[in-house]
Design a protein around this motif. Structure first.
Motif, PDB file in Angstrom:
ATOM      1  N   VAL A 221      39.466 -25.057 -42.868  1.00 13.46           N
ATOM      2  CA  VAL A 221      38.763 -23.854 -43.337  1.00 13.46           C
ATOM      3  C   VAL A 221      38.636 -23.761 -44.855  1.00 13.46           C
ATOM      4  O   VAL A 221      37.741 -23.067 -45.356  1.00 13.46           O
ATOM      5  CB  VAL A 221      39.454 -22.573 -42.811  1.00 13.46           C
ATOM      6  CG1 VAL A 221      39.274 -22.436 -41.300  1.00 13.46           C
ATOM      7  CG2 VAL A 221      40.934 -22.534 -43.181  1.00 13.46           C
ATOM      8  N   GLU A 257      32.399 -18.693 -45.195  1.00 14.77           N
ATOM      9  CA  GLU A 257      31.614 -18.627 -43.952  1.00 14.77           C
ATOM     10  C   GLU A 257      30.273 -17.934 -44.179  1.00 14.77           C
ATOM     11  O   GLU A 257      29.277 -18.281 -43.548  1.00 14.77           O
ATOM     12  CB  GLU A 257      32.425 -17.893 -42.880  1.00 14.77           C
ATOM     13  CG  GLU A 257      33.615 -18.704 -42.359  1.00 14.77           C
ATOM     14  CD  GLU A 257      34.466 -17.941 -41.383  1.00 14.77           C
ATOM     15  OE1 GLU A 257      34.321 -16.673 -41.321  1.00 14.77           O
ATOM     16  OE2 GLU A 257      35.286 -18.549 -40.677  1.00 14.77           O
ATOM     17  N   ARG A 260      27.548 -20.331 -45.541  1.00 15.51           N
ATOM     18  CA  ARG A 260      27.126 -21.473 -44.721  1.00 15.51           C
ATOM     19  C   ARG A 260      25.785 -21.216 -44.035  1.00 15.51           C
ATOM     20  O   ARG A 260      25.484 -20.100 -43.696  1.00 15.51           O
ATOM     21  CB  ARG A 260      28.188 -21.778 -43.667  1.00 15.51           C
ATOM     22  CG  ARG A 260      29.471 -22.375 -44.277  1.00 15.51           C
ATOM     23  CD  ARG A 260      30.526 -22.558 -43.192  1.00 15.51           C
ATOM     24  NE  ARG A 260      31.792 -22.962 -43.787  1.00 15.51           N
ATOM     25  CZ  ARG A 260      32.924 -23.070 -43.104  1.00 15.51           C
ATOM     26  NH1 ARG A 260      32.941 -22.799 -41.813  1.00 15.51           N
ATOM     27  NH2 ARG A 260      34.040 -23.450 -43.698  1.00 15.51           N
TER      28      ARG A 260
END
Length: 260
Positions: A221, A257, A260
């Motif tokens: 992550v 995130e 992305r």
């Protein structure tokens, strides 16, 4: 008629009077308090809690024990019984608030139950009897042997203090482990948790590989550079990382995130 402890409910009944008195003294109920007792069992603590003048709502899943409590306190003006699984009972509707939660929690559901209870509105404090190892983990701070996932997740929701140790002999049947009473006080954390889901993910990943460095444990992550950008050493072990640092890492995961 005596009640045989049921293994599926994780029942161990407190019977030692000195221990009961010490627990009640640690809770320090006052007249007008609204106590919620989880798993009252045979009423070992119920009786002295009611004697303080507090209002008490008991939550008991065992129908035989619930029937006994209902008969025993049917005429008591400050006693209410909820016969239900505490993981499913509508506790968020309890009135009046604030609430003070107490109980001898079944050790097999203690962790999910504690986090469900920490999400309840209007709770002032909680005093729970648990396996001593769990209490140690709840109260642990960074850099100590007991510090782990439970310690970090608790820190985001409450303060914790171990207030009383209890040996197996205080129960019938005696458990195979030592017990302790923890005091939990819900509070806003001293650090921001901007991304709760990502925070939980980072903590879970880090401590599932606690012998690895953060860079290795979180490589799915975050990169080393991203960890360093949070002011955290990527070569550190998870047991040395403060809860606030985990929250910062969670925020970095959430931000990554979104890009992305």
């Amino acid at each position: 008629m005596s009640h045989r402890a049921r293994k599926r409910f994780g029942q161990h009944f407190l019977h030692d009077r000195n221990t009961i008195a010490r627990i009640v003294d640690a809770i320090r109920p006052e007249p007008g308090d609204h106590l919620v007792e989880i798993g009252p069992g045979q009423g070992a603590i119920t009786e002295p809690l009611l004697a303080t003048g507090a209002q008490l709502t008991a939550v008991e899943i065992d129908r035989d024990l619930a029937a006994s409590l209902r008969a025993r306190y049917a005429a008591h003006p400050r006693f209410t019984l909820i016969e239900d699984d505490v993981l499913k009972a509508p506790l968020d509707c309890l009135q009046p608030t604030p609430l003070r939660l107490v109980g001898n929690l079944p050790y097999n559901i203690s962790t999910p139950l504690i986090f469900r209870l920490l999400a309840l509105p209007g709770v002032v404090d909680m005093h729970f009897m648990l396996q001593k190892e769990v209490v140690d983990r709840l109260a642990a701070t960074a850099g100590t042997a007991a510090y782990g996932r439970l310690s970090v997740m608790r820190a985001a929701k409450a303060s914790a203090q171990s207030v009383l140790k209890i040996g197996p002999g205080a129960f019938s049947p005696p458990p195979k482990v030592d017990s302790a009473v923890v005091r939990l006080v819900p509070r806003q954390p001293a650090f921001p948790v901007a991304a709760p889901d990502a925070f939980e993910t980072v903590v879970r990943l880090a401590f599932s590989a606690r012998r690895k460095t953060l860079a290795n444990g979180l490589k799915s992550v975050l990169t080393r550079d991203q960890i360093e950008a949070c002011g955290v050493n990527p070569s550190a072990r998870p047991e040395t990382i403060e809860p606030a640092e985990f929250a910062a890492l969670g925020a970095a995961v959430a931000a990554s995130e979104q890009t992305r």
